[in-house]
Design a protein around this motif. Structure first.
Motif, PDB file in Angstrom:
ATOM      1  N   THR A  47       0.868  -1.171   0.000  1.00 44.79           N
ATOM      2  CA  THR A  47       0.000   0.000   0.000  1.00 44.79           C
ATOM      3  C   THR A  47       0.903   1.219   0.000  1.00 44.79           C
ATOM      4  O   THR A  47       1.720   1.383   0.907  1.00 44.79           O
ATOM      5  CB  THR A  47      -0.889   0.007   1.254  1.00 44.79           C
ATOM      6  OG1 THR A  47      -0.079  -0.263   2.396  1.00 44.79           O
ATOM      7  CG2 THR A  47      -1.968  -1.051   1.170  1.00 44.79           C
ATOM      8  N   ILE A  88     -11.300  -6.691  -0.385  1.00 43.74           N
ATOM      9  CA  ILE A  88     -11.284  -5.460   0.414  1.00 43.74           C
ATOM     10  C   ILE A  88     -12.314  -5.615   1.523  1.00 43.74           C
ATOM     11  O   ILE A  88     -13.459  -6.002   1.263  1.00 43.74           O
ATOM     12  CB  ILE A  88     -11.630  -4.226  -0.446  1.00 43.74           C
ATOM     13  CG1 ILE A  88     -10.690  -4.149  -1.659  1.00 43.74           C
ATOM     14  CG2 ILE A  88     -11.532  -2.946   0.381  1.00 43.74           C
ATOM     15  CD1 ILE A  88     -11.079  -3.054  -2.663  1.00 43.74           C
ATOM     16  N   TYR A 120     -11.904   1.519  -7.051  1.00 43.21           N
ATOM     17  CA  TYR A 120     -10.704   0.689  -7.200  1.00 43.21           C
ATOM     18  C   TYR A 120     -10.427   0.561  -8.692  1.00 43.21           C
ATOM     19  O   TYR A 120     -11.318   0.184  -9.456  1.00 43.21           O
ATOM     20  CB  TYR A 120     -10.937  -0.684  -6.568  1.00 43.21           C
ATOM     21  CG  TYR A 120      -9.827  -1.684  -6.823  1.00 43.21           C
ATOM     22  CD1 TYR A 120      -8.520  -1.433  -6.386  1.00 43.21           C
ATOM     23  CD2 TYR A 120     -10.075  -2.869  -7.502  1.00 43.21           C
ATOM     24  CE1 TYR A 120      -7.510  -2.345  -6.622  1.00 43.21           C
ATOM     25  CE2 TYR A 120      -9.069  -3.790  -7.732  1.00 43.21           C
ATOM     26  CZ  TYR A 120      -7.786  -3.519  -7.291  1.00 43.21           C
ATOM     27  OH  TYR A 120      -6.774  -4.430  -7.528  1.00 43.21           O
ATOM     28  N   ASP A 121      -9.228   0.918  -9.065  1.00 44.29           N
ATOM     29  CA  ASP A 121      -8.807   0.838 -10.462  1.00 44.29           C
ATOM     30  C   ASP A 121      -9.780   1.564 -11.398  1.00 44.29           C
ATOM     31  O   ASP A 121     -10.116   1.077 -12.467  1.00 44.29           O
ATOM     32  CB  ASP A 121      -8.659  -0.627 -10.888  1.00 44.29           C
ATOM     33  CG  ASP A 121      -7.873  -0.757 -12.182  1.00 44.29           C
ATOM     34  OD1 ASP A 121      -7.062   0.141 -12.487  1.00 44.29           O
ATOM     35  OD2 ASP A 121      -8.076  -1.758 -12.905  1.00 44.29           O
ATOM     36  N   GLN A 151     -12.242  -8.743  -6.191  1.00 44.65           N
ATOM     37  CA  GLN A 151     -11.927  -7.678  -7.158  1.00 44.65           C
ATOM     38  C   GLN A 151     -10.753  -8.142  -8.032  1.00 44.65           C
ATOM     39  O   GLN A 151     -10.056  -9.097  -7.702  1.00 44.65           O
ATOM     40  CB  GLN A 151     -11.532  -6.392  -6.424  1.00 44.65           C
ATOM     41  CG  GLN A 151     -12.543  -5.909  -5.398  1.00 44.65           C
ATOM     42  CD  GLN A 151     -13.863  -5.496  -6.010  1.00 44.65           C
ATOM     43  OE1 GLN A 151     -13.912  -4.945  -7.095  1.00 44.65           O
ATOM     44  NE2 GLN A 151     -14.949  -5.782  -5.314  1.00 44.65           N
ATOM     45  N   LYS A 160      -2.631  -0.193  -8.942  1.00 37.25           N
ATOM     46  CA  LYS A 160      -4.028   0.209  -9.064  1.00 37.25           C
ATOM     47  C   LYS A 160      -4.368   1.138  -7.900  1.00 37.25           C
ATOM     48  O   LYS A 160      -3.980   0.884  -6.766  1.00 37.25           O
ATOM     49  CB  LYS A 160      -4.949  -1.019  -9.065  1.00 37.25           C
ATOM     50  CG  LYS A 160      -4.817  -1.838 -10.348  1.00 37.25           C
ATOM     51  CD  LYS A 160      -5.704  -3.061 -10.390  1.00 37.25           C
ATOM     52  CE  LYS A 160      -5.541  -3.772 -11.737  1.00 37.25           C
ATOM     53  NZ  LYS A 160      -6.270  -5.059 -11.791  1.00 37.25           N
ATOM     54  N   TYR A 162      -6.714   2.911  -5.195  1.00 37.52           N
ATOM     55  CA  TYR A 162      -7.903   2.746  -4.366  1.00 37.52           C
ATOM     56  C   TYR A 162      -8.196   4.120  -3.778  1.00 37.52           C
ATOM     57  O   TYR A 162      -7.302   4.769  -3.242  1.00 37.52           O
ATOM     58  CB  TYR A 162      -7.615   1.724  -3.274  1.00 37.52           C
ATOM     59  CG  TYR A 162      -8.618   1.726  -2.155  1.00 37.52           C
ATOM     60  CD1 TYR A 162      -9.778   0.968  -2.241  1.00 37.52           C
ATOM     61  CD2 TYR A 162      -8.413   2.488  -1.009  1.00 37.52           C
ATOM     62  CE1 TYR A 162     -10.708   0.987  -1.214  1.00 37.52           C
ATOM     63  CE2 TYR A 162      -9.335   2.509   0.012  1.00 37.52           C
ATOM     64  CZ  TYR A 162     -10.485   1.755  -0.095  1.00 37.52           C
ATOM     65  OH  TYR A 162     -11.394   1.777   0.922  1.00 37.52           O
ATOM     66  N   PHE A 187      -6.803  -5.068   2.830  1.00 35.64           N
ATOM     67  CA  PHE A 187      -6.679  -5.520   1.441  1.00 35.64           C
ATOM     68  C   PHE A 187      -5.957  -6.877   1.450  1.00 35.64           C
ATOM     69  O   PHE A 187      -4.903  -7.006   2.078  1.00 35.64           O
ATOM     70  CB  PHE A 187      -5.864  -4.532   0.608  1.00 35.64           C
ATOM     71  CG  PHE A 187      -6.392  -3.123   0.661  1.00 35.64           C
ATOM     72  CD1 PHE A 187      -7.345  -2.700  -0.262  1.00 35.64           C
ATOM     73  CD2 PHE A 187      -5.955  -2.237   1.613  1.00 35.64           C
ATOM     74  CE1 PHE A 187      -7.836  -1.405  -0.215  1.00 35.64           C
ATOM     75  CE2 PHE A 187      -6.438  -0.936   1.666  1.00 35.64           C
ATOM     76  CZ  PHE A 187      -7.388  -0.527   0.739  1.00 35.64           C
TER      77      PHE A 187
END
Ligand SMILES: [Ca+2]
Ligand SMILES: [Ca+2]
Ligand SMILES: [Ca+2]
Length: 191
Positions: A47, A88, A120-121, A151, A160, A162, A187
């Motif tokens: 992250t 998530i 997300y993404d 996901q 990606k 978030y 996550f």
């Protein structure tokens, strides 16, 4: 150490059949493979390029109607294997301030924090969160009951984003003063 052993084996076969006698001479090339290493690849979810982030959303002395965020966490996979899916999940605990005359529960407080952005993404996840407490908007209490597993995952080369933003409801009673929660977003990257 890596070794390759090559041996030549001479094979002579004597076959006796009705048609007579035949002699076969064949060379066989045998190679051996040594030092085979079987090491499991790994998933290493990051992250913001670190193992976990804190205080992505931080607000004290929140006033009615006050927005918090949007905050972005960049998710990446620093492992050696691609991750097929990402889960998530949300949880929270009570974290009240001082001078709390009327103590509202963590659930009551979470229900007063509307989630205005959750993506997300590039795709919004808000449509995947049901209004479980039937107050007609998506809030943090709803998030804690949502199933946002499965996901799209992360390969070892992609990142990606978030993104989350929340807003304290504008119509809220004085009883909520000094009440608070600490929200944890989890996550999980799966092979
Ligand atoms: Ca409380
Ligand atoms: Ca709701
Ligand atoms: Ca209170």
């Amino acid at each position: 150490m890596k070794r390759t052993i090559i041996s030549l084996v001479f094979v002579a076969l004597l076959v006796v059949g009705a048609a007579g006698i035949a002699t076969w001479a064949l060379f066989t090339d045998t190679e051996e493979s040594n030092d085979n290493q079987l090491i499991a690849g790994c998933l290493d979810l990051r992250t913001d390029d670190a193992d976990g982030v804190t205080q992505t959303l931080y607000a004290t002395d929140m006033a009615p109607g006050e927005p918090v965020g949007p905050a972005t966490i960049v998710l990446s996979n620093a492992g050696t294997m691609n991750g097929a899916t990402l889960d998530i999940a949300f949880s929270y605990v009570e974290n009240d301030g001082g001078s709390n005359i009327v103590d509202m529960t963590a659930d009551e407080m979470a229900a007063m924090i509307e989630v205005t952005t959750l993506s997300y993404d590039g795709s919004s996840l808000l449509g995947s969160v049901s209004d479980g407490n039937t107050n007609s908007y998506v809030d943090v209490q709803d998030l804690s009951n949502a199933d946002l597993s499965g996901q799209a995952g992360l390969t070892t080369v992609e990142t990606k984003d978030y993104i989350i933003a929340v807003q304290f409801r504008s119509v809220i009673g004085n009883d909520y003063q000094a009440d608070g929660i600490t929200l944890t977003m989890t996550f999980v990257l799966n092979q």
